[in-house]
Design a protein around this motif. Structure first.
Motif, PDB file in Angstrom:
ATOM      1  N   ASN A  37      38.899  29.185  38.156  1.00 33.03           N
ATOM      2  CA  ASN A  37      39.983  30.164  38.220  1.00 33.03           C
ATOM      3  C   ASN A  37      40.524  30.474  36.824  1.00 33.03           C
ATOM      4  N   CYS A  72      39.357  34.785  38.194  1.00 27.44           N
ATOM      5  CA  CYS A  72      38.018  34.709  38.804  1.00 27.44           C
ATOM      6  C   CYS A  72      36.979  34.674  37.690  1.00 27.44           C
ATOM      7  N   SER A  91      40.832  41.205  39.752  1.00 30.66           N
ATOM      8  CA  SER A  91      41.432  41.290  41.076  1.00 30.66           C
ATOM      9  C   SER A  91      42.339  42.507  41.093  1.00 30.66           C
TER      10      SER A  91
END
Length: 710
Positions: free
Chosen positions: A120, A96, A38
């Protein structure tokens, strides 16, 4: 196994060798195949780590206020030590993850080894994730695509809060990874989508997906553009997915909205809101919380208690499933968002230049072969512990007490520590390196089976204390367990039964305040007179949110069992007599077992009595602990373990110094006992009496009756 971690202290991003996590009750153990970086969130964390101390303070003024309050209460030096220890903690990066199930924990029935799942989990070769944060990957979806699940759910939750309807015009401000996914999902929902960004590459990609996207770096006026495209009406909704400290975006969002429009914030922006912008149009503004309902709720995330679907249709897990289904049906095309795929070992190609990285989506790939060891050698000292008769410690738990209080003391006295065991392995490995501990492990059994380990020190969450104590005793180890010893009378009975069957072992509980130099001085001043004492112990404990794990009776036992036990034990110690009766009252008309505004009166066998006021509704600036002792025309007052004053004592008026609650003296005495033998530093009978009296206190204030202590 290998895992990417970030240091807040130095800003360095490291690929660390850590032991693999153990599967836990309600969790799923997953072998990672792909994980998505991310770039927005992780860039922010990396840059924060690289900033100096002053810049960190400027970015978090609320934390600065907390530090100042702690200085007033605890003093400068302890506060600075706590701050620098906190900054030195490693932070696992990533959230992720897509991979393959290796094991499932107790209570998980809807997954099995071999299942392909998204979660997650962080950037690590093996991750352990709560069941409600894991979703099965459809057969037609690749691991690369599935790694977008969690970040897609962030955008989806913003959409759900916006509640768009077919034909509405929605603006997406910021066309980064989350913005692009959000915009594409809005198109699938039948909306007209307008997007803005300063990056030409992202704008072009958005246009190719059918979004009316505009490049702000070319001087485009976003408010004017939206008004022209909507015939002067304005957007029905604006979703802000950008990241900036500027307040311009929130003002622009208001100006481009129609009357009674909706604005939802998914990103991070300046929020100096002008009332006039919102007042005249009666705009609605809402901040989206991550993946959806259930986020940051321990009951949902950690303990697996799902929200009933008829009442909470879209939880974070159901949002995960929706994203995966959208990818499977082709409504969400994430393949075109992938800029690069980098092997885990070459992670610095991404992290070394996050500020200049123009990638939209960077994916880490993982090797098929993975190291499954539950213990890793941090340095080469492990062999030095083979000498018989040597006092060797193993620490189980790597939380705040271990790193901020216990390990600094044990290191200073030169204690031989062979293991540190932690649930995930990251914090334990960090502490092992810092304090030159040879082995970092995630498996308690490694310690129990090691015959060179003579004592186990348990500092885990409270619900594990009893079972771990029993296991260690059965393995022939001495046990030091941070308070409380147990959470229930049944657990206490089990510990007693095992203890009496192991005559060569001992159990010590971390009732450290007994060992404070201030308490020892008070005991010497009081002498051995048989006259009973009056004591008043006031604890300004401070407020803790009801959702904190210590407030959960099944996990932390509540604050009376978990913390007030300290002061019940201290009362018996100062009185020099066991507790026989308990009366208690809790604030309010309907006290519960986890009430934390309680007055307890304990009566001892020698006639002494003590009032223990344990309050959570006081002010932080006031002293946390105050002890008053009345005896034979004399008075002792101990304020916050920093100053002891005497009245009526010949040759003594006061004693002061830095705050000292006895931790160092306690561990020095315990380690000496482990080395040399002799009597335990706290008689087991006193530990049992203090524990039973703590249970009696809860029974007393919930029943309104006087309770006799066996």
């Amino acid at each position: 196994m290998k895992q990417i971690i970030q240091s807040f202290k130095t800003g360095e991003t490291i690929l660390e060798e850590v032991p693999r996590p153990q599967v836990r009750k309600g969790y799923v153990l997953i072998k990672t195949h792909r994980s998505l970086v991310s770039l927005g969130t992780e860039k922010m964390l990396v840059e924060f780590g690289k900033s100096n101390l002053l810049e960190k303070a400027r970015q978090q003024p609320d934390k600065v206020k907390m530090v100042l309050d702690k200085i007033k209460a605890d003093g400068l030096v302890p506060t600075l030590e706590a701050v620098f220890t906190k900054l030195g903690e490693p932070l696992p990066l990533g959230y992720c993850n897509a991979g393959e199930v290796l094991e499932v924990g107790e209570g998980v029935f809807d997954f099995k080894p071999g299942d392909r799942v998204a979660s997650n989990g962080p950037h690590a070769e093996i991750v352990c994730v709560p069941r409600n944060l894991v979703a099965r990957i459809p057969d037609t979806v690749s691991y690369e695509e599935a790694s977008f699940t969690v970040i897609g759910a962030i955008g989806l939750q913003g959409i759900r809060l916006t509640n768009p309807t077919l034909g509405e015009t929605v603006v997406v401000s910021g066309l980064g990874l989350i913005g692009l996914i959000t915009a594409e999902l809005l198109l699938a929902n039948g909306c007209t989508v307008i997007g803005f960004d300063f990056d030409a590459q992202k704008v072009t990609l958005a246009q190719e997906k059918g979004i009316q996207a505009y490049n702000l770096s070319q001087g485009t006026d976003p408010v004017k553009t939206v008004m022209e495209l909507t015939g002067g009406i304005g957007a029905d909704a604006v979703i802000i997915t950008a990241s900036t400290q500027s307040n311009d975006l929130i003002s622009q969002a208001a100006q481009m909205s129609r009357k009674r429009g909706r604005i939802v914030l998914v990103g991070v922006i300046g929020l100096d809101i002008k009332r006039a912008d919102f007042y005249e149009k009666e705009l609605a503004f809402q901040v989206s919380c991550s993946y959806g309902p259930g986020r940051y709720d321990d009951e949902y995330e950690k303990r697996g208690i799902d929200y009933p679907l008829p009442f909470v249709r879209w939880t974070e897990n159901r949002n995960f499933q929706t994203i995966l289904q959208a990818i499977a049906t082709g409504k969400l095309d994430v393949k075109r968002l992938i800029t690069e795929e980098i092997p885990l070992g070459e992670y610095q190609r991404i992290y070394s230049n996050m500020g200049g990285n123009n990638s939209i989506a960077s994916i880490l790939t993982y090797k098929e072969a993975v190291d499954l060891r539950t213990s890793v050698a941090v340095n080469g000292k492990a062999g030095s512990f083979s000498k018989p008769g040597k006092a060797v410690l193993a620490i189980v738990g790597a939380g705040n007490f271990t790193k901020m209080t216990m390990l600094p003391v044990l290191s200073k006295i030169g204690a031989d520590i062979k293991y540190i065991v932690s649930a995930a392995g990251v914090s334990g490995t960090h502490l092992a390196k810092k304090y030159h501990i040879p082995l970092s492990s995630t498996q308690y059994e490694d310690v129990l089976q090691d015959k060179t380990v003579t004592s186990v020190i348990i500092t885990t969450q409270h619900n594990l204390h009893a079972s771990m104590t029993v296991q260690a005793l059965q393995a022939g180890k001495h046990v030091f367990v941070e308070k409380p010893l147990v959470l229930t009378p049944e657990e206490l009975q089990q510990v007693i039964e095992v203890y009496v069957q192991q005559p060569d072992t001992s159990v010590t509980v971390g009732f450290n305040r007994r060992f404070s130099p201030f308490i020892q001085k008070a005991k010497s001043l009081l002498g051995t007179s048989p006259e009973p004492l009056n004591l008043v112990i006031t604890v300004n404990a401070g407020f803790i949110v009801p959702t904190h794990w210590t407030q959960n009776m099944a996990v932390g036992g509540g604050r009376i069992i978990g913390e007030a036990c300290h002061f019940i034990d201290l009362a018996a110690y100062l009185a020099g007599s066991e507790i026989t009766q308990v009366v208690a009252s809790a604030l309010g008309n309907h006290p519960t077992q986890n009430s934390d505004n309680v007055s307890v009166i304990v009566r001892c066998k020698n006639g002494s009595q003590c009032v223990i006021n344990y309050f959570s509704n006081g002010h932080k600036a006031y002293s946390k602990e105050r002890i008053e002792i009345y005896s034979m025309g004399r008075v002792l007052i101990l304020d916050n373990f920093r100053k002891l004053e005497g009245y009526g004592f010949k040759g003594f008026s006061s004693m002061s110094g830095k705050q000292n609650k006895g931790h160092a003296q306690q561990f020095e005495a315990y380690y000496s006992f482990i080395q040399k033998g002799g009597e335990p530093i706290i008689p087991f009978s006193q530990i049992i009496n203090s524990t039973k009296a703590t249970f009696a206190a809860i029974q007393a204030f919930t029943s309104g009756q006087r309770i006799e202590v066996e």
